[in-house]
Design a protein around this motif. Structure first.
Motif, PDB file in Angstrom:
ATOM      1  N   VAL A  83       0.836  -1.205   0.000  1.00 56.77           N
ATOM      2  CA  VAL A  83       0.000   0.000   0.000  1.00 56.77           C
ATOM      3  C   VAL A  83       0.868   1.251   0.000  1.00 56.77           C
ATOM      4  CG1 VAL A  83      -1.657   1.341   1.361  1.00 56.77           C
ATOM      5  CG2 VAL A  83      -1.971  -1.128   1.072  1.00 56.77           C
ATOM      6  N   ILE A  84       1.929   1.223   0.810  1.00 58.76           N
ATOM      7  CA  ILE A  84       2.821   2.392   0.869  1.00 58.76           C
ATOM      8  C   ILE A  84       3.521   2.606  -0.467  1.00 58.76           C
ATOM      9  CG2 ILE A  84       4.911   3.292   1.948  1.00 58.76           C
ATOM     10  CD1 ILE A  84       3.985   1.890   4.531  1.00 58.76           C
ATOM     11  N   ILE A  85       3.992   1.514  -1.083  1.00 60.79           N
ATOM     12  CA  ILE A  85       4.693   1.640  -2.366  1.00 60.79           C
ATOM     13  C   ILE A  85       3.756   2.171  -3.445  1.00 60.79           C
ATOM     14  CG2 ILE A  85       5.783   0.300  -4.212  1.00 60.79           C
ATOM     15  CD1 ILE A  85       6.948  -1.501  -1.993  1.00 60.79           C
ATOM     16  N   VAL A  86       2.502   1.694  -3.439  1.00 64.89           N
ATOM     17  CA  VAL A  86       1.550   2.133  -4.461  1.00 64.89           C
ATOM     18  C   VAL A  86       1.110   3.564  -4.225  1.00 64.89           C
ATOM     19  CG1 VAL A  86      -0.761   1.730  -5.393  1.00 64.89           C
ATOM     20  CG2 VAL A  86       0.762  -0.208  -4.946  1.00 64.89           C
ATOM     21  N   ALA A  87       0.870   3.921  -2.940  1.00 67.30           N
ATOM     22  CA  ALA A  87       0.317   5.248  -2.644  1.00 67.30           C
ATOM     23  C   ALA A  87       1.377   6.333  -2.535  1.00 67.30           C
ATOM     24  CB  ALA A  87      -0.486   5.189  -1.339  1.00 67.30           C
ATOM     25  N   ALA A  88       2.630   5.962  -2.287  1.00 69.69           N
ATOM     26  CA  ALA A  88       3.672   6.964  -2.047  1.00 69.69           C
ATOM     27  C   ALA A  88       3.878   7.925  -3.216  1.00 69.69           C
ATOM     28  CB  ALA A  88       4.986   6.265  -1.681  1.00 69.69           C
ATOM     29  N   PRO A  89       3.969   7.457  -4.485  1.00 67.35           N
ATOM     30  CA  PRO A  89       4.173   8.429  -5.587  1.00 67.35           C
ATOM     31  C   PRO A  89       3.061   9.464  -5.681  1.00 67.35           C
ATOM     32  CG  PRO A  89       4.647   6.198  -6.318  1.00 67.35           C
ATOM     33  CD  PRO A  89       4.022   6.072  -4.970  1.00 67.35           C
ATOM     34  N   ILE A 129       1.028  10.514  -3.282  1.00 63.38           N
ATOM     35  CA  ILE A 129       1.097  11.421  -2.131  1.00 63.38           C
ATOM     36  C   ILE A 129       2.237  12.420  -2.307  1.00 63.38           C
ATOM     37  CG2 ILE A 129       1.494  11.529   0.365  1.00 63.38           C
ATOM     38  CD1 ILE A 129       0.129   8.808   0.578  1.00 63.38           C
ATOM     39  N   MET A 130       3.368  11.923  -2.823  1.00 58.65           N
ATOM     40  CA  MET A 130       4.503  12.837  -3.050  1.00 58.65           C
ATOM     41  C   MET A 130       4.172  13.895  -4.106  1.00 58.65           C
ATOM     42  SD  MET A 130       7.630  10.067  -2.884  1.00 58.65           S
ATOM     43  CE  MET A 130       8.878  11.314  -3.204  1.00 58.65           C
ATOM     44  N   ARG A 131       3.426  13.516  -5.168  1.00 51.03           N
ATOM     45  CA  ARG A 131       3.051  14.494  -6.194  1.00 51.03           C
ATOM     46  C   ARG A 131       2.085  15.532  -5.633  1.00 51.03           C
ATOM     47  NH1 ARG A 131       3.305  10.013  -9.823  1.00 51.03           N
ATOM     48  NH2 ARG A 131       1.096   9.532  -9.426  1.00 51.03           N
ATOM     49  N   PHE A 168       1.949  16.582  -2.488  1.00 54.72           N
ATOM     50  CA  PHE A 168       2.725  17.522  -1.687  1.00 54.72           C
ATOM     51  C   PHE A 168       3.589  18.437  -2.568  1.00 54.72           C
ATOM     52  CE2 PHE A 168       1.906  14.495   1.809  1.00 54.72           C
ATOM     53  CZ  PHE A 168       1.451  15.387   2.762  1.00 54.72           C
ATOM     54  N   ALA A 169       4.105  17.899  -3.710  1.00 58.32           N
ATOM     55  CA  ALA A 169       4.934  18.709  -4.613  1.00 58.32           C
ATOM     56  C   ALA A 169       4.103  19.790  -5.291  1.00 58.32           C
ATOM     57  CB  ALA A 169       5.588  17.816  -5.660  1.00 58.32           C
ATOM     58  N   ASP A 170       2.852  19.429  -5.688  1.00 55.54           N
ATOM     59  CA  ASP A 170       1.978  20.411  -6.323  1.00 55.54           C
ATOM     60  C   ASP A 170       1.539  21.469  -5.335  1.00 55.54           C
ATOM     61  OD1 ASP A 170       2.229  18.998  -8.652  1.00 55.54           O
ATOM     62  OD2 ASP A 170       0.368  17.868  -8.365  1.00 55.54           O
ATOM     63  N   GLY A 171       1.350  21.042  -4.045  1.00 59.74           N
ATOM     64  CA  GLY A 171       0.947  22.011  -3.027  1.00 59.74           C
ATOM     65  C   GLY A 171       2.076  22.972  -2.718  1.00 59.74           C
TER      66      GLY A 171
END
Length: 281
Positions: free
Chosen positions: A266-272, A274-276, A278-281
């Motif tokens: 779940v972390i591996i699938v959701a991490a990208p 979530i990171m995008r 935060f990057a867009d924010g």
């Protein structure tokens, strides 16, 4: 300091586990009081008492169990072992050039004391339980040999005496129990000897064997057929227990699968994503 904090956390947890296990044993013993048959009740209670009779018999031919028992029964030996472990740990830390403070040495001493106090009794209990489990698993083979001996014309007393002298080459774990059974048979009769035999190997299969043999002797039924039927029934019980353990294995495996497989996936699938975000924010 981290090591000291870990030890301070682990020691209360260890005592909590011991307290819970004792309470569970007390509840099990209270439940056994509800049994109607007084003889079965006594045998059930005996099974909860650390396999005391089994340990006494096994100690005669086991230097390992005798060593565990001597260590567990001597306070001075535990103190000497604790001091020895502490000194050895300090010497190793000096040789490895570990930077340990005074609090770390205190932790080493406390850990050595806890290990020397708890470990011998745990090893004793594990050793006895393992031997009882092994003897119970191999009981059908002994019953088969007893049945063949009786079919050859021996009385049950003669058959037990024959097995006590010949089992050393087949299964030496049974020898001390059979020798004690033979001696008790010569002194006070087979019924009394079977009662103590069921206490020295406390298991459901052993109680079935002793009860069946005593009933057959009392009512005069065919021992050979009864013993062969009992041997087959015990094997079926053991097979059912194995199947039950296999069935429970899938439920037990679900916990490590959830912890070590599902969460990381779940972390591996959701991490990208979530990171995008935060990057867009």
């Amino acid at each position: 300091m981290k090591l000291l904090t870990l030890v301070i956390f682990m020691i209360p947890l260890l005592f909590l586990v011991i307290f819970i296990s004792k309470k569970y044993r007390e509840i099990s013993i209270r439940k056994s009081y509800t049994l109607i048959d007084a003889k079965v009740q006594e045998l059930k209670l005996q099974e909860h008492k650390e396999h005391q009779h089994t340990e006494v018999v096994l100690e005669q031919n086991s230097q390992t169990l005798s060593l565990y028992r001597r260590i567990d029964g001597s306070f001075m030996v535990k103190v000497i072992l604790a001091i020895g472990f502490s000194v050895l740990s300090i010497i190793v830390s000096k040789l490895m050039s570990w930077d340990l403070g005074k609090s770390d040495y205190v932790v080493i001493i406390i850990l050595s004391m806890v290990i020397t106090i708890i470990l011998p009794s745990m090893l004793r209990a594990m050793y006895v339980r393992k031997k009882v489990k092994k003897l119970t698993a191999e009981l059908p083979w002994m019953i088969d040999l007893l049945a063949v001996s009786i079919q050859c014309g021996m009385t049950p007393e003669q058959a037990f005496k024959f097995l006590a002298s010949k089992m050393a080459g087949i299964n030496p774990d049974f020898v001390p129990f059979l020798q004690r059974l033979v001696r008790r048979t010569e002194m006070s009769g087979l019924s009394h000897a079977l009662y103590h035999f069921s206490r020295e190997i406390p298991s459901t299969e052993t109680r079935l064997f002793c009860a069946m043999l005593e009933q057959s002797l009392q009512y005069g039924s065919s021992l050979y057929e009864q013993l062969m039927d009992l041997s087959r029934e015990i094997r079926e019980i053991q097979l059912l227990n194995t199947e039950e353990n296999i069935g429970n294995l899938s439920a037990k495996m679900s916990v490590p699968l959830i912890l070590f497989f599902m969460f990381p996936v779940v972390i591996i699938v959701a991490a990208p994503g979530i990171m995008r975000i935060f990057a867009d924010g």
